[in-house]
Every structure is written in structure tokens, then in C-alpha cells.
Design an enzyme around this catalytic site. Structure first.
Site, PDB file in Angstrom:
ATOM      1  N   GLN A  99       0.844  -1.199   0.000  1.00  0.00           N
ATOM      2  CA  GLN A  99       0.000   0.000   0.000  1.00  0.00           C
ATOM      3  C   GLN A  99       0.875   1.243   0.000  1.00  0.00           C
ATOM      4  O   GLN A  99       1.558   1.533   0.982  1.00  0.00           O
ATOM      5  CB  GLN A  99      -0.910  -0.017   1.234  1.00  0.00           C
ATOM      6  CG  GLN A  99      -1.857   1.147   1.363  1.00  0.00           C
ATOM      7  CD  GLN A  99      -2.668   1.072   2.641  1.00  0.00           C
ATOM      8  OE1 GLN A  99      -2.342   0.321   3.554  1.00  0.00           O
ATOM      9  NE2 GLN A  99      -3.720   1.852   2.734  1.00  0.00           N
ATOM     10  N   SER A 102       0.952   6.544   2.649  1.00  0.00           N
ATOM     11  CA  SER A 102       1.608   7.514   3.520  1.00  0.00           C
ATOM     12  C   SER A 102       2.904   8.033   2.921  1.00  0.00           C
ATOM     13  O   SER A 102       3.613   7.325   2.204  1.00  0.00           O
ATOM     14  CB  SER A 102       1.907   6.882   4.887  1.00  0.00           C
ATOM     15  OG  SER A 102       0.725   6.567   5.567  1.00  0.00           O
ATOM     16  N   SER A 134       4.321  -1.590   4.386  1.00  0.00           N
ATOM     17  CA  SER A 134       4.477  -2.974   4.841  1.00  0.00           C
ATOM     18  C   SER A 134       4.651  -3.908   3.653  1.00  0.00           C
ATOM     19  O   SER A 134       3.881  -3.864   2.691  1.00  0.00           O
ATOM     20  CB  SER A 134       3.247  -3.414   5.647  1.00  0.00           C
ATOM     21  OG  SER A 134       3.072  -2.592   6.781  1.00  0.00           O
ATOM     22  N   GLU A 217      -9.492  -1.368   5.297  1.00  0.00           N
ATOM     23  CA  GLU A 217      -8.267  -1.617   6.051  1.00  0.00           C
ATOM     24  C   GLU A 217      -8.553  -1.678   7.544  1.00  0.00           C
ATOM     25  O   GLU A 217      -8.047  -2.548   8.258  1.00  0.00           O
ATOM     26  CB  GLU A 217      -7.249  -0.513   5.757  1.00  0.00           C
ATOM     27  CG  GLU A 217      -5.956  -0.644   6.548  1.00  0.00           C
ATOM     28  CD  GLU A 217      -5.000   0.502   6.272  1.00  0.00           C
ATOM     29  OE1 GLU A 217      -3.785   0.303   6.448  1.00  0.00           O
ATOM     30  OE2 GLU A 217      -5.457   1.596   5.883  1.00  0.00           O
ATOM     31  N   GLU A 348      -5.873   8.997  17.048  1.00  0.00           N
ATOM     32  CA  GLU A 348      -6.400  10.362  17.129  1.00  0.00           C
ATOM     33  C   GLU A 348      -7.323  10.658  15.950  1.00  0.00           C
ATOM     34  O   GLU A 348      -8.415  11.227  16.120  1.00  0.00           O
ATOM     35  CB  GLU A 348      -5.239  11.368  17.167  1.00  0.00           C
ATOM     36  CG  GLU A 348      -4.408  11.327  18.437  1.00  0.00           C
ATOM     37  CD  GLU A 348      -3.423  10.164  18.476  1.00  0.00           C
ATOM     38  OE1 GLU A 348      -2.814   9.940  19.534  1.00  0.00           O
ATOM     39  OE2 GLU A 348      -3.254   9.486  17.441  1.00  0.00           O
TER      40      GLU A 348
END
Length: 378
Positions: A99, A102, A134, A217, A348
Site C-alpha cells: 500500500q 503515507s 508494509s 483496512e 487520534e
């Protein structure tokens, strides 16, 4: 359904059992026929999984991103050609997925990502950097979000692709973790050419496509039902039984509290799976993932405390093929669990999603909502 399962067991060999299961429509029964499913109600998957529990299974540790994130996204937004091309080898494990979301400057606020994809005829040229990827070191394909229009607000200028991890210009570098392993990577994309036939969804609609991936996910991480007393709570309870000298009232109370929380989480996961039978996951998956992260961190902490005489000194650098939270030692589990509140969306951010989309609380102020991405400070 049982007749179909019986025919599969009678005719399939062990060499390509997963391929035979896919072709029989028993991979994901709610997927369309010819794509690993039968167009059947999703709840029938539990029957199939139970009847085939002792047959070869997908390697969840290596295939988690493909099975839990890429597959539902390809089903929802892929062309018929893309679905035919990708879903079968994804399920059988012939092709592993990672993936590419980020970035160093775009983590919790993913929509600010800077990786660019520029159209060049029937191809796109991709340049940028991704991080915390990952399994990129053994992935054949990746789900990729890139910026294709910097002149519109950040959420509207994104496009979603399947990225060939073997394409020229893709470089994978390991990131060492506190466990001493490197299951994560940073990925550099330099002049990577992707055909337009690898685009999923419309140009500029990548954020909507990515939301399907992210919601699935969170369900994949936190919403998988287990058996009562299984998983991490079972390991901690076993440690408790093996350490009679440590059975203080305070530790006993903590164990009982965590047992109740584990059972609530397990039953909530069962309920979430039942809700999924009606369609795509919603914000409930964020609640499940948030609960899983907190519970797993508390359980691994208590387990290590009960084994306080066992240190953790395995700092050798290894390339990890898969995440194995239950099959490793208490030190590894404790350290690895620290990432649970970051991966798949930080706790968060998930609390904000729950507050706004579940509880209906006012949204946080977003001053950059209508500002073109190119004008945002970076």
C-alpha cells in the site's frame, strides 16, 4: 452451498487448492461469479470458511493488504479487465500487494500527499516518496494514490492506481523497527511509468477510491472475529495460570477487566461482519480498529508484566515476511503492539472520524478545505 463445497473437496488437488476454491466461487461468496464469488449473501462466507477450515488457506501475514484492502477496492472501482487480471493471483498468493499511501509529509493528513503523476499520452509518469510500506520488499503490485492536479483543493486532485512494483524507477529501502525487524519500507518512485489501464476510478476521484481502501483496512485490522478466549487474551490467561506466584488481587482485577473488554470487542466484530453483509464498511470499522489497538497494547503489556523475569534481547536485523503477533515471544508482541495505534489510521484520527460521523459532533475547523493544494504551506 454445501454441495458446492463437497464438489470442491472431492475434485481439487492440494497443489492449487486456492485457485480451485477461487474458481468454484468460494473465495469471497459475495463477489460476482467468475471473480471468486457467487453473488451470494455475504453471511454465507462463515459457513464456507468453517467447512474449509482444514484445507490450505491464504497466508494472511503476507496477503493481508491484498485480501483486506486491494481486493474490495478493485471490486468496487476496477474495470472488468482489471478485476479478471488481479483478483485470482491476489487470492492465491501468486502476487503480493502493498500500500503506497503515507508519505514523510502526509501521514495523518493523507490528502496533502505530494507524489505526482503526470499524464503522458496513454501513460502516467510518477515521482515521489512513500513511507511505512508494509511488505514492499516482496510485493508484486501496490495500491497507489498520487496527485494529478495541484491546482484544486487537496482532496480533489488525487488519482488512484495499481502500481507495478517491478517497474523501472521503483526503489525499496528497509526501515528498521524497535523489534529489530524491517517489515516496513520507504519506497522511492522516480520516473515510474504506469499505463492508464492501471488507473482505478476516474481521474481526480482518488480520494473517494482511497476511502473504500481505508475503511476496509480498518475492518481488516480490528474487525476480524475470533473465538471466545482466543488470541491475545488467551495467551495472557495462559500466562496467568502458569505463574501462580504472581496472582495478586490487583493483577487479577486487571485480567478480568481485559477479559470483559476482549469479549466485547469480539462480539462487536461479529456484529460488524453482519453489518457488512449489507454493503461497504462505514465509520464503525474505525471504532473497531481503535478498540483493537488499545486492547492489544494493554494485553501485551500485562503479559510482559506477568513474565517480568523474561527480557527481550533479540535485536538482530531481519527482513520480515509477515506480521506474527501471536506466534512470537512476549517481548516482540509488546514492542510490535506499539504500532497498532498508528497503522491503519492513528487513534487520534479515528476518534475524530467517530466523533463526526458516528456521534454527529461538529467538524473540526479546516482552514485549508477550499485552498488549492499548490498554495498550501509545506
Amino acid at each position: 452451498m454445501r454441495d458446492r463445497i463437497a464438489r470442491l473437496l472431492a475434485t481439487a488437488g492440494t497443489g492449487d487448492f486456492l485457485g480451485a476454491r477461487f474458481d468454484a466461487g468460494l473465495a469471497w461468496v459475495h463477489f460476482p461469479e467468475g471473480l471468486g464469488g457467487l453473488g451470494a449473501p455475504r453471511e454465507l462466507q462463515q459457513l464456507v470458511d468453517r467447512e474449509l477450515a482444514h484445507t490450505p488457506q491464504p497466508n494472511i501475514g503476507r496477503q493481508a493488504i491484498g485480501l483486506g484492502m486491494a481486493a474490495p477496492t478493485i471490486l468496487a472501482f476496477g474495470t472488468p479487465e482489471q478485476q479478471k487480471r488481479f483478483l485470482r493471483p491476489l487470492y492465491t498468493g501468486e502476487e503480493i500487494w502493498c500500500q503506497l499511501f503515507s508519505e514523510p509529509g502526509a501521514g495523518s493528513d493523507l490528502a496533502t500527499l505530494a507524489t505526482r503523476a503526470v499524464r503522458d499520452g496513454d501513460e502516467w509518469i510518477v515521482d515521489g516518496q512513500k513511507v511505512w510500506t508494509s511488505g514492499a520488499h516482496h510485493a508484486r503490485w501496490a495500491i497507489l494514490v498520487a496527485r494529478t492536479d495541484p491546482d484544486v483543493p487537496k482532496h480533489r486532485g488525487l488519482t488512484y492506481f495499481a502500481c507495478d512494483m517491478h517497474a523501472p524507477g521503483v526503489e525499496v529501502r528497509p526501515l528498521r523497527q524497535i523489534t529489530g525487524e524491517a517489515e516496513f519500507n520507504e519506497v522511492f518512485l522516480t520516473g515510474v511509468r504506469l499505463g492508464d489501464d492501471l488507473r482505478l476510478g476516474e481521474i481526480g476521484d482518488g480520494w473517494r477510491v482511497a476511502q473504500t481502501t481505508l475503511m476496509n483496512e480498518r475492518v481488516a485490522i480490528g474487525g476480524t472475529p475470533g473465538r471466545q478466549g482466543g488470541g491475545m487474551i488467551g495467551i495472557v490467561a495462559g500466562t496467568w495460570r502458569d505463574q501462580p506466584a504472581l496472582r495478586t488481587p490487583e493483577l487479577h482485577q486487571r485480567l478480568l477487566k481485559l477479559w470483559v473488554e476482549a469479549e466485547v470487542t469480539r462480539l462487536s466484530a461479529v456484529r460488524l461482519r453482519e453489518q457488512l453483509a449489507a454493503g461497504q464498511p462505514g465509520p464503525e470499522g474505525s471504532g473497531m480498529k481503535l478498540s483493537f489497538a488499545k486492547l492489544n497494547q494493554e494485553l501485551t503489556g500485562l503479559d510482559l508484566e506477568l513474565r517480568r523475569d523474561l527480557g527481550y534481547d533479540d535485536w538482530s536485523f531481519r527482513r520480515s515476511d509477515e506480521v506474527d503477533m501471536l506466534g512470537r515471544g512476549p517481548g516482540y508482541r509488546y514492542l510490535r503492539a506499539k504500532g497498532n495505534s498508528i497503522e491503519g489510521g492513528t487513534s487520534e484520527i479515528l476518534r475524530t472520524i467517530i466523533a463526526e460521523r458516528v456521534l454527529g459532533l461538529p467538524s473540526e475547523p479546516r482552514a485549508d478545505k477550499d485552498v488549492p493544494w499548490k498554495d498550501l504551506p509545506r
